[in-house]
Scaffold this motif. Structure first.
Motif, PDB file in Angstrom:
ATOM      1  N   ALA A 142       0.841  -1.197   0.000  1.00  0.00           N
ATOM      2  CA  ALA A 142       0.000   0.000   0.000  1.00  0.00           C
ATOM      3  C   ALA A 142       0.878   1.250   0.000  1.00  0.00           C
ATOM      4  CB  ALA A 142      -0.927   0.007   1.203  1.00  0.00           C
ATOM      5  N   GLY A 143       0.598   2.136  -0.910  1.00  0.00           N
ATOM      6  CA  GLY A 143       1.346   3.382  -1.008  1.00  0.00           C
ATOM      7  C   GLY A 143       2.653   3.269  -1.778  1.00  0.00           C
ATOM      8  N   ALA A 144       3.039   2.053  -2.159  1.00  0.00           N
ATOM      9  CA  ALA A 144       4.287   1.874  -2.909  1.00  0.00           C
ATOM     10  C   ALA A 144       4.071   2.209  -4.376  1.00  0.00           C
ATOM     11  CB  ALA A 144       4.776   0.437  -2.777  1.00  0.00           C
ATOM     12  N   ASP A 145       5.118   2.714  -5.015  1.00  0.00           N
ATOM     13  CA  ASP A 145       5.049   2.940  -6.456  1.00  0.00           C
ATOM     14  C   ASP A 145       5.358   1.625  -7.167  1.00  0.00           C
ATOM     15  OD1 ASP A 145       7.782   2.596  -6.183  1.00  0.00           O
ATOM     16  OD2 ASP A 145       8.297   4.617  -6.839  1.00  0.00           O
ATOM     17  N   ALA A 146       5.349   1.636  -8.502  1.00  0.00           N
ATOM     18  CA  ALA A 146       5.572   0.407  -9.278  1.00  0.00           C
ATOM     19  C   ALA A 146       6.914  -0.230  -8.931  1.00  0.00           C
ATOM     20  CB  ALA A 146       5.484   0.701 -10.769  1.00  0.00           C
ATOM     21  N   ASP A 147       7.966   0.574  -8.785  1.00  0.00           N
ATOM     22  CA  ASP A 147       9.276   0.012  -8.443  1.00  0.00           C
ATOM     23  C   ASP A 147       9.247  -0.677  -7.085  1.00  0.00           C
ATOM     24  OD1 ASP A 147      10.489   0.795 -10.810  1.00  0.00           O
ATOM     25  OD2 ASP A 147      11.188   2.713  -9.982  1.00  0.00           O
ATOM     26  N   GLY A 148       8.556  -0.100  -6.130  1.00  0.00           N
ATOM     27  CA  GLY A 148       8.456  -0.696  -4.803  1.00  0.00           C
ATOM     28  C   GLY A 148       7.709  -2.016  -4.825  1.00  0.00           C
ATOM     29  N   ILE A 149       6.647  -2.081  -5.618  1.00  0.00           N
ATOM     30  CA  ILE A 149       5.878  -3.320  -5.725  1.00  0.00           C
ATOM     31  C   ILE A 149       6.703  -4.387  -6.439  1.00  0.00           C
ATOM     32  CG2 ILE A 149       3.819  -4.404  -6.707  1.00  0.00           C
ATOM     33  CD1 ILE A 149       2.394  -1.696  -6.237  1.00  0.00           C
ATOM     34  N   MET A 150       7.421  -4.004  -7.486  1.00  0.00           N
ATOM     35  CA  MET A 150       8.276  -4.966  -8.182  1.00  0.00           C
ATOM     36  C   MET A 150       9.348  -5.504  -7.236  1.00  0.00           C
ATOM     37  SD  MET A 150       8.629  -3.525 -12.096  1.00  0.00           S
ATOM     38  CE  MET A 150       9.202  -1.890 -11.650  1.00  0.00           C
ATOM     39  N   ASP A 151       9.877  -4.648  -6.374  1.00  0.00           N
ATOM     40  CA  ASP A 151      10.861  -5.080  -5.391  1.00  0.00           C
ATOM     41  C   ASP A 151      10.252  -6.093  -4.416  1.00  0.00           C
ATOM     42  OD1 ASP A 151      13.486  -4.865  -4.019  1.00  0.00           O
ATOM     43  OD2 ASP A 151      12.279  -3.974  -2.415  1.00  0.00           O
ATOM     44  N   LEU A 152       9.013  -5.868  -4.012  1.00  0.00           N
ATOM     45  CA  LEU A 152       8.348  -6.817  -3.120  1.00  0.00           C
ATOM     46  C   LEU A 152       8.156  -8.173  -3.795  1.00  0.00           C
ATOM     47  CD1 LEU A 152       5.649  -4.540  -1.473  1.00  0.00           C
ATOM     48  CD2 LEU A 152       7.619  -5.592  -0.345  1.00  0.00           C
ATOM     49  N   PHE A 153       7.746  -8.182  -5.069  1.00  0.00           N
ATOM     50  CA  PHE A 153       7.619  -9.438  -5.811  1.00  0.00           C
ATOM     51  C   PHE A 153       8.942 -10.197  -5.773  1.00  0.00           C
ATOM     52  CE2 PHE A 153       3.878  -7.788  -8.246  1.00  0.00           C
ATOM     53  CZ  PHE A 153       3.076  -8.910  -8.145  1.00  0.00           C
ATOM     54  N   HIS A 154      10.026  -9.485  -6.024  1.00  0.00           N
ATOM     55  CA  HIS A 154      11.330 -10.140  -6.072  1.00  0.00           C
ATOM     56  C   HIS A 154      11.775 -10.601  -4.687  1.00  0.00           C
ATOM     57  CE1 HIS A 154      15.715 -10.542  -6.504  1.00  0.00           C
ATOM     58  NE2 HIS A 154      15.356 -11.083  -7.658  1.00  0.00           N
ATOM     59  N   ARG A 155      11.628  -9.757  -3.715  1.00  0.00           N
ATOM     60  CA  ARG A 155      12.099 -10.081  -2.364  1.00  0.00           C
ATOM     61  C   ARG A 155      11.340 -11.258  -1.757  1.00  0.00           C
ATOM     62  NH1 ARG A 155      10.930  -6.208   2.012  1.00  0.00           N
ATOM     63  NH2 ARG A 155      10.712  -4.812   0.240  1.00  0.00           N
ATOM     64  N   HIS A 156      10.024 -11.294  -1.937  1.00  0.00           N
ATOM     65  CA  HIS A 156       9.215 -12.336  -1.304  1.00  0.00           C
ATOM     66  C   HIS A 156       9.078 -13.609  -2.133  1.00  0.00           C
ATOM     67  CE1 HIS A 156       7.982  -9.997   2.155  1.00  0.00           C
ATOM     68  NE2 HIS A 156       7.708  -8.972   1.356  1.00  0.00           N
ATOM     69  N   HIS A 157       9.129 -13.475  -3.470  1.00  0.00           N
ATOM     70  CA  HIS A 157       8.818 -14.627  -4.318  1.00  0.00           C
ATOM     71  C   HIS A 157       9.864 -14.910  -5.391  1.00  0.00           C
ATOM     72  CE1 HIS A 157       4.898 -14.551  -2.429  1.00  0.00           C
ATOM     73  NE2 HIS A 157       4.779 -13.273  -2.767  1.00  0.00           N
ATOM     74  N   ARG A 158      10.917 -14.090  -5.455  1.00  0.00           N
ATOM     75  CA  ARG A 158      11.958 -14.230  -6.479  1.00  0.00           C
ATOM     76  C   ARG A 158      11.358 -14.112  -7.886  1.00  0.00           C
ATOM     77  NH1 ARG A 158      16.435 -12.959  -4.530  1.00  0.00           N
ATOM     78  NH2 ARG A 158      17.539 -14.080  -6.134  1.00  0.00           N
ATOM     79  N   ILE A 159      10.346 -13.271  -8.024  1.00  0.00           N
ATOM     80  CA  ILE A 159       9.692 -13.021  -9.307  1.00  0.00           C
ATOM     81  C   ILE A 159      10.167 -11.681  -9.842  1.00  0.00           C
ATOM     82  CG2 ILE A 159       7.477 -12.516 -10.435  1.00  0.00           C
ATOM     83  CD1 ILE A 159       6.172 -14.400  -8.393  1.00  0.00           C
ATOM     84  N   GLU A 160      10.629 -11.688 -11.083  1.00  0.00           N
ATOM     85  CA  GLU A 160      10.994 -10.441 -11.744  1.00  0.00           C
ATOM     86  C   GLU A 160       9.943 -10.150 -12.801  1.00  0.00           C
ATOM     87  OE1 GLU A 160      15.007 -10.286 -13.111  1.00  0.00           O
ATOM     88  OE2 GLU A 160      15.786 -11.131 -11.257  1.00  0.00           O
ATOM     89  N   THR A 161       9.354  -8.984 -12.745  1.00  0.00           N
ATOM     90  CA  THR A 161       8.305  -8.608 -13.682  1.00  0.00           C
ATOM     91  C   THR A 161       8.305  -7.101 -13.863  1.00  0.00           C
ATOM     92  OG1 THR A 161       5.960  -8.850 -14.221  1.00  0.00           O
ATOM     93  CG2 THR A 161       6.493  -8.371 -11.903  1.00  0.00           C
ATOM     94  N   TRP A 162       7.548  -6.636 -14.806  1.00  0.00           N
ATOM     95  CA  TRP A 162       7.327  -5.201 -15.014  1.00  0.00           C
ATOM     96  C   TRP A 162       5.877  -4.906 -14.710  1.00  0.00           C
ATOM     97  CZ3 TRP A 162      11.139  -1.900 -15.666  1.00  0.00           C
ATOM     98  CH2 TRP A 162      12.356  -2.376 -16.152  1.00  0.00           C
ATOM     99  N   LEU A 163       5.634  -3.765 -14.123  1.00  0.00           N
ATOM    100  CA  LEU A 163       4.275  -3.296 -13.891  1.00  0.00           C
ATOM    101  C   LEU A 163       4.056  -2.053 -14.735  1.00  0.00           C
ATOM    102  CD1 LEU A 163       4.005  -3.608 -10.012  1.00  0.00           C
ATOM    103  CD2 LEU A 163       3.268  -5.242 -11.742  1.00  0.00           C
ATOM    104  N   PHE A 164       2.911  -1.966 -15.349  1.00  0.00           N
ATOM    105  CA  PHE A 164       2.592  -0.847 -16.225  1.00  0.00           C
ATOM    106  C   PHE A 164       1.338  -0.148 -15.728  1.00  0.00           C
ATOM    107  CE2 PHE A 164       4.721  -4.123 -18.628  1.00  0.00           C
ATOM    108  CZ  PHE A 164       5.703  -3.422 -19.300  1.00  0.00           C
ATOM    109  N   PRO A 165       1.283   1.179 -15.854  1.00  0.00           N
ATOM    110  CA  PRO A 165       0.038   1.884 -15.505  1.00  0.00           C
ATOM    111  C   PRO A 165      -1.103   1.366 -16.383  1.00  0.00           C
ATOM    112  CG  PRO A 165       1.832   3.438 -15.943  1.00  0.00           C
ATOM    113  CD  PRO A 165       2.313   2.082 -16.342  1.00  0.00           C
TER     114      PRO A 165
END
Length: 81
Positions: free
Chosen positions: A46-69
């Motif tokens: 909550a409140g994170a920008d796209a880069d922050g959410i992508m970092d969470l995906f990687h940190r918690h699940h080792r998933i690398e992805t792109w998020l687009f508006p």
């Protein structure tokens, strides 16, 4: 083979998020788009920008992805391939 794997990945992620796939199987190649739902206000993202959410995906699940508006409830689109 890539098309089938992409559809499976899309369906797994969409089901886990409780959202419908972004388009029909016939319109999907080897990459699929999945609209993200709105974030729960108490979530870590909550409140994170796209880069922050992508970092969470990687940190918690080792998933690398792109998020687009995207004009969806969550305001973002995830790409799976």
């Amino acid at each position: 083979r890539n098309h089938d794997l992409c559809l499976k990945a899309r369906d797994i992620v969409a089901a886990a998020l409780g959202v419908a796939p972004g388009c029909p199987d016939s319109m999907t190649g080897s990459m699929a788009s999945i609209p993200l739902p709105a974030l729960h206000p108490d979530s870590e993202a909550a409140g994170a920008d796209a880069d922050g959410i992508m970092d969470l995906f990687h940190r918690h699940h080792r998933i690398e992805t792109w998020l687009f508006p995207w004009p969806s409830a969550g305001g973002r689109l995830l790409r799976a391939r």
